[in-house]
Design a protein around this motif. Sequence first.
Motif, PDB file in Angstrom:
ATOM      1  N   ASP A  30       0.846  -1.192   0.000  1.00  9.32           N
ATOM      2  CA  ASP A  30       0.000   0.000   0.000  1.00  9.32           C
ATOM      3  C   ASP A  30       0.885   1.247   0.000  1.00  9.32           C
ATOM      4  O   ASP A  30       1.881   1.326   0.731  1.00  9.32           O
ATOM      5  CB  ASP A  30      -0.893   0.027   1.244  1.00  9.32           C
ATOM      6  N   GLY A  31       0.511   2.221  -0.816  1.00  7.29           N
ATOM      7  CA  GLY A  31       1.249   3.477  -0.872  1.00  7.29           C
ATOM      8  C   GLY A  31       2.516   3.435  -1.693  1.00  7.29           C
ATOM      9  O   GLY A  31       3.244   4.431  -1.771  1.00  7.29           O
ATOM     10  N   ASP A  32       2.775   2.313  -2.336  1.00 10.49           N
ATOM     11  CA  ASP A  32       3.995   2.173  -3.139  1.00 10.49           C
ATOM     12  C   ASP A  32       3.889   2.996  -4.418  1.00 10.49           C
ATOM     13  O   ASP A  32       2.794   3.281  -4.904  1.00 10.49           O
ATOM     14  CB  ASP A  32       4.198   0.695  -3.489  1.00 10.49           C
ATOM     15  N   ARG A  33       5.057   3.385  -4.970  1.00  7.27           N
ATOM     16  CA  ARG A  33       5.125   3.987  -6.315  1.00  7.27           C
ATOM     17  C   ARG A  33       6.080   3.138  -7.131  1.00  7.27           C
ATOM     18  O   ARG A  33       7.286   3.202  -6.950  1.00  7.27           O
ATOM     19  CB  ARG A  33       5.590   5.441  -6.265  1.00  7.27           C
ATOM     20  N   LEU A  34       5.512   2.349  -8.032  1.00 11.59           N
ATOM     21  CA  LEU A  34       6.282   1.401  -8.831  1.00 11.59           C
ATOM     22  C   LEU A  34       6.212   1.804 -10.291  1.00 11.59           C
ATOM     23  O   LEU A  34       5.119   2.008 -10.836  1.00 11.59           O
ATOM     24  CB  LEU A  34       5.725  -0.010  -8.657  1.00 11.59           C
ATOM     25  N   VAL A  35       7.365   1.928 -10.932  1.00 10.10           N
ATOM     26  CA  VAL A  35       7.437   2.206 -12.364  1.00 10.10           C
ATOM     27  C   VAL A  35       7.833   0.919 -13.078  1.00 10.10           C
ATOM     28  O   VAL A  35       8.754   0.214 -12.654  1.00 10.10           O
ATOM     29  CB  VAL A  35       8.451   3.333 -12.658  1.00 10.10           C
ATOM     30  N   LEU A 163      -3.937   3.858  -8.318  1.00  5.23           N
ATOM     31  CA  LEU A 163      -3.884   4.591  -9.584  1.00  5.23           C
ATOM     32  C   LEU A 163      -2.934   3.849 -10.515  1.00  5.23           C
ATOM     33  O   LEU A 163      -1.762   3.637 -10.192  1.00  5.23           O
ATOM     34  CB  LEU A 163      -3.393   6.026  -9.371  1.00  5.23           C
ATOM     35  N   LEU A 164      -3.450   3.447 -11.680  1.00  5.41           N
ATOM     36  CA  LEU A 164      -2.664   2.757 -12.694  1.00  5.41           C
ATOM     37  C   LEU A 164      -2.541   3.659 -13.913  1.00  5.41           C
ATOM     38  O   LEU A 164      -3.553   4.155 -14.426  1.00  5.41           O
ATOM     39  CB  LEU A 164      -3.340   1.442 -13.093  1.00  5.41           C
ATOM     40  N   ALA A 165      -1.319   3.872 -14.368  1.00  4.36           N
ATOM     41  CA  ALA A 165      -1.076   4.788 -15.493  1.00  4.36           C
ATOM     42  C   ALA A 165      -0.264   4.073 -16.565  1.00  4.36           C
ATOM     43  O   ALA A 165       0.825   3.559 -16.291  1.00  4.36           O
ATOM     44  CB  ALA A 165      -0.343   6.038 -15.009  1.00  4.36           C
ATOM     45  N   ASP A 166      -0.797   4.038 -17.783  1.00  4.63           N
ATOM     46  CA  ASP A 166      -0.131   3.369 -18.905  1.00  4.63           C
ATOM     47  C   ASP A 166       0.379   4.426 -19.883  1.00  4.63           C
ATOM     48  O   ASP A 166      -0.398   5.019 -20.630  1.00  4.63           O
ATOM     49  CB  ASP A 166      -1.111   2.420 -19.607  1.00  4.63           C
ATOM     50  N   LEU A 193      -1.988   7.141  -2.388  1.00  6.81           N
ATOM     51  CA  LEU A 193      -2.332   6.131  -3.371  1.00  6.81           C
ATOM     52  C   LEU A 193      -1.259   5.062  -3.506  1.00  6.81           C
ATOM     53  O   LEU A 193      -0.078   5.312  -3.222  1.00  6.81           O
ATOM     54  CB  LEU A 193      -2.506   6.780  -4.753  1.00  6.81           C
ATOM     55  N   THR A 194      -1.661   3.911  -3.961  1.00  3.84           N
ATOM     56  CA  THR A 194      -0.728   2.947  -4.543  1.00  3.84           C
ATOM     57  C   THR A 194      -0.661   3.287  -6.025  1.00  3.84           C
ATOM     58  O   THR A 194      -1.683   3.255  -6.719  1.00  3.84           O
ATOM     59  CB  THR A 194      -1.211   1.503  -4.340  1.00  3.84           C
ATOM     60  N   PHE A 195       0.514   3.628  -6.527  1.00  2.00           N
ATOM     61  CA  PHE A 195       0.665   4.200  -7.868  1.00  2.00           C
ATOM     62  C   PHE A 195       1.595   3.311  -8.687  1.00  2.00           C
ATOM     63  O   PHE A 195       2.760   3.122  -8.337  1.00  2.00           O
ATOM     64  CB  PHE A 195       1.226   5.626  -7.739  1.00  2.00           C
ATOM     65  N   VAL A 196       1.055   2.747  -9.765  1.00  2.00           N
ATOM     66  CA  VAL A 196       1.835   1.887 -10.662  1.00  2.00           C
ATOM     67  C   VAL A 196       1.768   2.485 -12.059  1.00  2.00           C
ATOM     68  O   VAL A 196       0.682   2.747 -12.574  1.00  2.00           O
ATOM     69  CB  VAL A 196       1.314   0.435 -10.677  1.00  2.00           C
ATOM     70  N   ALA A 208      12.411   6.830 -10.371  1.00  2.00           N
ATOM     71  CA  ALA A 208      11.500   5.954  -9.633  1.00  2.00           C
ATOM     72  C   ALA A 208      12.173   5.389  -8.389  1.00  2.00           C
ATOM     73  O   ALA A 208      13.341   5.014  -8.416  1.00  2.00           O
ATOM     74  CB  ALA A 208      11.050   4.808 -10.527  1.00  2.00           C
ATOM     75  N   SER A 209      11.428   5.321  -7.293  1.00  2.00           N
ATOM     76  CA  SER A 209      11.962   4.710  -6.079  1.00  2.00           C
ATOM     77  C   SER A 209      12.015   3.192  -6.199  1.00  2.00           C
ATOM     78  O   SER A 209      12.868   2.537  -5.603  1.00  2.00           O
ATOM     79  CB  SER A 209      11.114   5.108  -4.870  1.00  2.00           C
TER      80      SER A 209
END
Length: 227
Positions: A30-35, A163-166, A193-196, A208-209
Amino acid sequence: MYELRGVTRRYTRGKETVHALDGIDLTIPDGDRLVIQGPTGGGKSTLLQMLGGLDRPSSGEVVLDGTDLAKLPEARLTRVRSESIGFVFQSFNLIPTLTAQENVETALVPLGVKARERREKAAEALASVGLGERLGHLPGEMSGGQQQRVAIARALVKEPKVLLADEPTGNLDESMRDEIMDVLIRMWKELGLTFVMVTHDSAIAKAASRLATIRKGRITVRENPGV
């Protein structure tokens, strides 16, 4: 939290069987930012579709907060997408005959939000991405960057968990790319948000972290301690 266990996605192309995903194991807290990065055809967008419940794996589990999305009936899966997952795409996917405010309101209709509250929430969401003065403008009356801001507001107006962003900056020039990334990262921080995000952009990947790389359906994840 997402937990992917042994996720495969196979499809047939002519006489060939393509392994878009080949035994993916992945945890996204939860709360991750993954690229997510990788070559064209490597499985990036397929993975994002699995996370969003837009496609189902050939085998394996896609677990979000204890619920395996792969096993949900379509009606329940649609409800999860409507309530908990926001999507932003490269092509904006705005309805050209609707104003910015009306486009954002469309995300609230499936949730049964009444008209007055929809208008208020949509106006607030657009103001949060810097478009408080453009509520009545049609997509064709706005720049690409402004249209993507509308799409972000639409994704976030329902207060999703994910949030998913393509490729959200794929159709934008460098300055607009930076503006949109600033908006996305700010909203990720403010809303928890969890942001991927899937991207080809190496500048975004370097910042990206956590960076996942997919090649030939297999994934590796590395941390970036300098971010």
